[in-house]
Design a protein around this motif. Structure first.
Motif, PDB file in Angstrom:
ATOM      1  N   ALA A 240      10.809 -21.923 -11.812  1.00 25.11           N
ATOM      2  CA  ALA A 240      10.713 -21.154 -10.632  1.00 25.11           C
ATOM      3  C   ALA A 240      10.015 -19.703 -10.766  1.00 25.11           C
ATOM      4  O   ALA A 240       9.590 -19.302  -9.859  1.00 25.11           O
ATOM      5  CB  ALA A 240      12.258 -20.628 -10.182  1.00 25.11           C
ATOM      6  N   ILE A 241      10.037 -19.462 -11.991  1.00 25.50           N
ATOM      7  CA  ILE A 241       8.986 -18.193 -12.338  1.00 25.50           C
ATOM      8  C   ILE A 241       7.784 -18.322 -12.273  1.00 25.50           C
ATOM      9  O   ILE A 241       7.046 -17.500 -11.563  1.00 25.50           O
ATOM     10  CB  ILE A 241       9.633 -17.676 -13.661  1.00 25.50           C
ATOM     11  CG1 ILE A 241      11.102 -17.203 -13.648  1.00 25.50           C
ATOM     12  CG2 ILE A 241       8.723 -16.459 -14.261  1.00 25.50           C
ATOM     13  CD1 ILE A 241      11.390 -16.903 -15.203  1.00 25.50           C
ATOM     14  N   ILE A 242       7.447 -19.597 -12.747  1.00 22.73           N
ATOM     15  CA  ILE A 242       5.928 -19.873 -12.744  1.00 22.73           C
ATOM     16  C   ILE A 242       5.438 -20.203 -11.351  1.00 22.73           C
ATOM     17  O   ILE A 242       4.324 -19.667 -10.750  1.00 22.73           O
ATOM     18  CB  ILE A 242       5.601 -21.372 -13.458  1.00 22.73           C
ATOM     19  CG1 ILE A 242       5.651 -20.735 -15.031  1.00 22.73           C
ATOM     20  CG2 ILE A 242       4.183 -21.559 -13.294  1.00 22.73           C
ATOM     21  CD1 ILE A 242       5.953 -22.058 -15.990  1.00 22.73           C
ATOM     22  N   ALA A 243       6.339 -20.755 -10.389  1.00 19.38           N
ATOM     23  CA  ALA A 243       5.861 -20.899  -9.080  1.00 19.38           C
ATOM     24  C   ALA A 243       5.796 -19.621  -8.374  1.00 19.38           C
ATOM     25  O   ALA A 243       4.994 -19.429  -7.465  1.00 19.38           O
ATOM     26  CB  ALA A 243       6.952 -21.924  -8.556  1.00 19.38           C
ATOM     27  N   ALA A 244       6.829 -18.814  -8.757  1.00 16.76           N
ATOM     28  CA  ALA A 244       6.822 -17.482  -8.186  1.00 16.76           C
ATOM     29  C   ALA A 244       5.523 -16.584  -8.403  1.00 16.76           C
ATOM     30  O   ALA A 244       4.890 -16.093  -7.413  1.00 16.76           O
ATOM     31  CB  ALA A 244       8.073 -16.639  -8.482  1.00 16.76           C
ATOM     32  N   ALA A 245       5.034 -16.780  -9.572  1.00 14.76           N
ATOM     33  CA  ALA A 245       3.944 -15.800  -9.970  1.00 14.76           C
ATOM     34  C   ALA A 245       2.800 -16.534  -9.214  1.00 14.76           C
ATOM     35  O   ALA A 245       1.956 -15.835  -8.796  1.00 14.76           O
ATOM     36  CB  ALA A 245       3.987 -16.146 -11.556  1.00 14.76           C
ATOM     37  N   LYS A 246       2.612 -18.060  -9.324  1.00 20.13           N
ATOM     38  CA  LYS A 246       1.362 -18.521  -8.648  1.00 20.13           C
ATOM     39  C   LYS A 246       1.426 -18.258  -7.328  1.00 20.13           C
ATOM     40  O   LYS A 246       0.285 -18.307  -6.571  1.00 20.13           O
ATOM     41  CB  LYS A 246       1.277 -19.974  -9.194  1.00 20.13           C
ATOM     42  CG  LYS A 246       0.870 -20.200 -10.689  1.00 20.13           C
ATOM     43  CD  LYS A 246       0.891 -21.484 -10.969  1.00 20.13           C
ATOM     44  CE  LYS A 246       0.390 -21.697 -12.494  1.00 20.13           C
ATOM     45  NZ  LYS A 246       0.309 -23.120 -12.921  1.00 20.13           N
ATOM     46  N   GLU A 247       2.486 -18.495  -6.415  1.00 21.25           N
ATOM     47  CA  GLU A 247       2.450 -18.640  -5.124  1.00 21.25           C
ATOM     48  C   GLU A 247       2.656 -16.947  -4.469  1.00 21.25           C
ATOM     49  O   GLU A 247       2.061 -17.010  -3.367  1.00 21.25           O
ATOM     50  CB  GLU A 247       3.705 -19.362  -4.778  1.00 21.25           C
ATOM     51  CG  GLU A 247       3.524 -20.914  -4.959  1.00 21.25           C
ATOM     52  CD  GLU A 247       4.630 -21.766  -4.829  1.00 21.25           C
ATOM     53  OE1 GLU A 247       4.762 -22.920  -5.442  1.00 21.25           O
ATOM     54  OE2 GLU A 247       5.831 -21.170  -4.495  1.00 21.25           O
ATOM     55  N   THR A 248       3.184 -16.081  -5.000  1.00 20.29           N
ATOM     56  CA  THR A 248       3.314 -14.747  -4.445  1.00 20.29           C
ATOM     57  C   THR A 248       2.546 -13.966  -4.930  1.00 20.29           C
ATOM     58  O   THR A 248       2.281 -12.681  -4.706  1.00 20.29           O
ATOM     59  CB  THR A 248       4.777 -14.257  -4.463  1.00 20.29           C
ATOM     60  OG1 THR A 248       5.305 -14.081  -5.780  1.00 20.29           O
ATOM     61  CG2 THR A 248       5.449 -15.431  -3.768  1.00 20.29           C
ATOM     62  N   GLY A 249       2.073 -14.031  -6.497  1.00 23.27           N
ATOM     63  CA  GLY A 249       1.252 -13.053  -6.970  1.00 23.27           C
ATOM     64  C   GLY A 249       1.534 -11.875  -7.795  1.00 23.27           C
ATOM     65  O   GLY A 249       0.891 -11.146  -8.293  1.00 23.27           O
ATOM     66  N   ALA A 250       2.925 -11.637  -7.617  1.00 20.46           N
ATOM     67  CA  ALA A 250       3.584 -10.609  -8.146  1.00 20.46           C
ATOM     68  C   ALA A 250       5.124 -10.681  -8.251  1.00 20.46           C
ATOM     69  O   ALA A 250       5.524 -11.314  -7.430  1.00 20.46           O
ATOM     70  CB  ALA A 250       3.220  -9.258  -7.539  1.00 20.46           C
ATOM     71  N   ILE A 251       5.569  -9.985  -9.092  1.00 25.17           N
ATOM     72  CA  ILE A 251       7.190 -10.198  -9.612  1.00 25.17           C
ATOM     73  C   ILE A 251       7.757  -8.817  -9.724  1.00 25.17           C
ATOM     74  O   ILE A 251       7.098  -7.927 -10.655  1.00 25.17           O
ATOM     75  CB  ILE A 251       7.313 -10.928 -10.601  1.00 25.17           C
ATOM     76  CG1 ILE A 251       6.921 -12.568 -10.270  1.00 25.17           C
ATOM     77  CG2 ILE A 251       8.860 -11.052 -10.955  1.00 25.17           C
ATOM     78  CD1 ILE A 251       6.918 -13.468 -11.504  1.00 25.17           C
ATOM     79  N   VAL A 252       8.836  -8.330  -9.152  1.00 30.46           N
ATOM     80  CA  VAL A 252       9.731  -7.367  -9.362  1.00 30.46           C
ATOM     81  C   VAL A 252      11.092  -7.661  -9.951  1.00 30.46           C
ATOM     82  O   VAL A 252      11.481  -8.528  -9.321  1.00 30.46           O
ATOM     83  CB  VAL A 252       9.811  -6.288  -8.292  1.00 30.46           C
ATOM     84  CG1 VAL A 252      10.545  -5.146  -8.568  1.00 30.46           C
ATOM     85  CG2 VAL A 252       8.464  -6.038  -7.861  1.00 30.46           C
ATOM     86  N   THR A 253      11.515  -7.230 -11.058  1.00 27.86           N
ATOM     87  CA  THR A 253      13.038  -7.543 -11.453  1.00 27.86           C
ATOM     88  C   THR A 253      13.887  -6.239 -11.404  1.00 27.86           C
ATOM     89  O   THR A 253      13.279  -5.180 -11.510  1.00 27.86           O
ATOM     90  CB  THR A 253      12.978  -8.167 -12.859  1.00 27.86           C
ATOM     91  OG1 THR A 253      12.304  -7.140 -13.791  1.00 27.86           O
ATOM     92  CG2 THR A 253      12.131  -9.350 -13.002  1.00 27.86           C
ATOM     93  N   ALA A 254      15.110  -6.755 -11.311  1.00 28.76           N
ATOM     94  CA  ALA A 254      16.048  -5.432 -11.275  1.00 28.76           C
ATOM     95  C   ALA A 254      17.227  -5.863 -11.994  1.00 28.76           C
ATOM     96  O   ALA A 254      17.435  -7.229 -11.937  1.00 28.76           O
ATOM     97  CB  ALA A 254      16.093  -5.076  -9.956  1.00 28.76           C
ATOM     98  N   GLU A 255      17.699  -5.170 -12.790  1.00 29.88           N
ATOM     99  CA  GLU A 255      18.925  -5.510 -13.471  1.00 29.88           C
ATOM    100  C   GLU A 255      19.827  -4.282 -13.972  1.00 29.88           C
ATOM    101  O   GLU A 255      19.318  -3.324 -14.323  1.00 29.88           O
ATOM    102  CB  GLU A 255      18.700  -6.296 -14.793  1.00 29.88           C
ATOM    103  CG  GLU A 255      17.652  -5.370 -15.913  1.00 29.88           C
ATOM    104  CD  GLU A 255      17.102  -6.387 -16.735  1.00 29.88           C
ATOM    105  OE1 GLU A 255      17.734  -7.113 -17.459  1.00 29.88           O
ATOM    106  OE2 GLU A 255      15.860  -6.250 -16.960  1.00 29.88           O
TER     107      GLU A 255
END
Length: 319
Positions: A240-255
């Protein structure tokens, strides 16, 4: 998958879902026992104590001993749920968790109650913003932070059926329902709550619903954000992470955790190895959080929905 904004205004304490599910499991399986550290009230074990008094073991304020008792019960054929405030469960008894639970692969279910900054007004001694970092490095120990009462109940059901140890991180801060009734928890699988092609927002626990609200704000700004609920920190959903990176081009996490060693770090490890893209990790920035309510502290550290949306827009300028 859900593509609608968070519409529920009712907030639920995930400890209630934990307690109700544990009592239901115990009614069907007399090997289910609860172990706690003088935390019957805060672990919501009052109902369990009334229904199954002989199956509640209260060791007092002795967390290291509590872990040993849990391991011994598992070795004796019981199914122990060992409950305590997450800051004390994971911090005070980490050596015992490592040796007696993870290394021994004991069938013990660790339940960290009031995690993150849920005990905000009690200050840094009671904050648990390191527990992901401490637990996710241990072999044999799945690490799980459900996002709502529905996922909490499903994760407890899963834990009871899982032949091995696990760590369940629960808050006392109210959250809305996000997942559908009847949801089945799958270890190591993220839930796609909202699709989008411009950026991916990833969270778990108390931050998932804030990410959904941030996605609504971004949509009004013309930015379509994918939202993933990453309840399992270990084993993490690499696909899911790899797909998100390739398909949307940027990632924001919050915790509700330090930005060091937690969910954001786990995701960044996957991204840097498989699909490097711009990332922003939101959380406690490597300091002791001050005293204050959990809601105040999350906002203070830039995790109000509008602040998440602003941080996302800033990140997208790097694409």
């Amino acid at each position: 998958m859900m593509n609608a904004p968070v519409s529920s205004t009712k907030l639920y304490d995930c400890r209630d879902a934990f307690a109700e599910t544990l009592e239901r499991l115990a009614a069907k399986d007399d090997t289910v026992v609860a172990v706690c550290n003088d935390s019957v009230g805060s672990s919501k074990l009052g109902g369990f104590k009334s229904k199954f008094p002989e199956r509640l073991i209260n060791v007092g304020i002795a967390e290291q001993n509590m872990i040993g008792v849990g391991a011994g019960l598992a070795n004796g054929g019981r199914l122990p749920f060992v409950c305590a405030a997450s800051c004390f469960l994971t911090g005070r008894a980490l050596e015992q968790i490592k040796a007696d639970i993870a290394y021994s692969n004991a069938n013990v279910k660790l339940v960290g109650i009031s995690s993150g900054m849920a005990y905000g007004d009690l200050g840094p001694t009671h904050h648990s913003i390191e527990d992901f970092a401490w637990t996710r490095v241990l072999p044999n120990l799945p690490v799980i932070a459900p996002c709502d009462r529905i996922e909490t109940a499903a994760a407890i059901e899963w834990a009871a059926s899982y032949a091995g140890p696990c760590f369940l991180r629960l808050s006392r801060v109210g959250v809305p329902d996000l997942l559908p009734e009847g949801h089945v928890f799958e270890l190591g699988r993220a839930n796609l709550l909202r699709d989008g092609s411009d950026v991916t927002l990833i969270a778990n626990g108390t931050l998932t619903h804030r990410m959904m609200k941030a996605a609504d704000i971004l949509a009004m700004r013309g930015i379509e954000a994918r939202v993933l609920n990453m309840a399992t920190v270990r084993p993490i959903d690499e696909d899911a992470i790899i797909a998100a990176a390739k398909e949307t081009g940027a990632i924001v996490t919050a915790e509700e955790h330090s930005i060091y060693g937690g969910l954001g770090s786990a995701i960044a490890e996957v991204v840097v190895d498989h699909a490097p893209v711009p990332m922003k990790r939101l959380g406690v920035p490597g300091i002791f959080a001050p005293t204050g309510s959990a809601e105040f502290l999350l906002d203070e550290f830039g995790m109000a929905p509008a602040a998440i949306a602003d941080a996302t827009e800033t990140l997208l300028k790097r694409k």
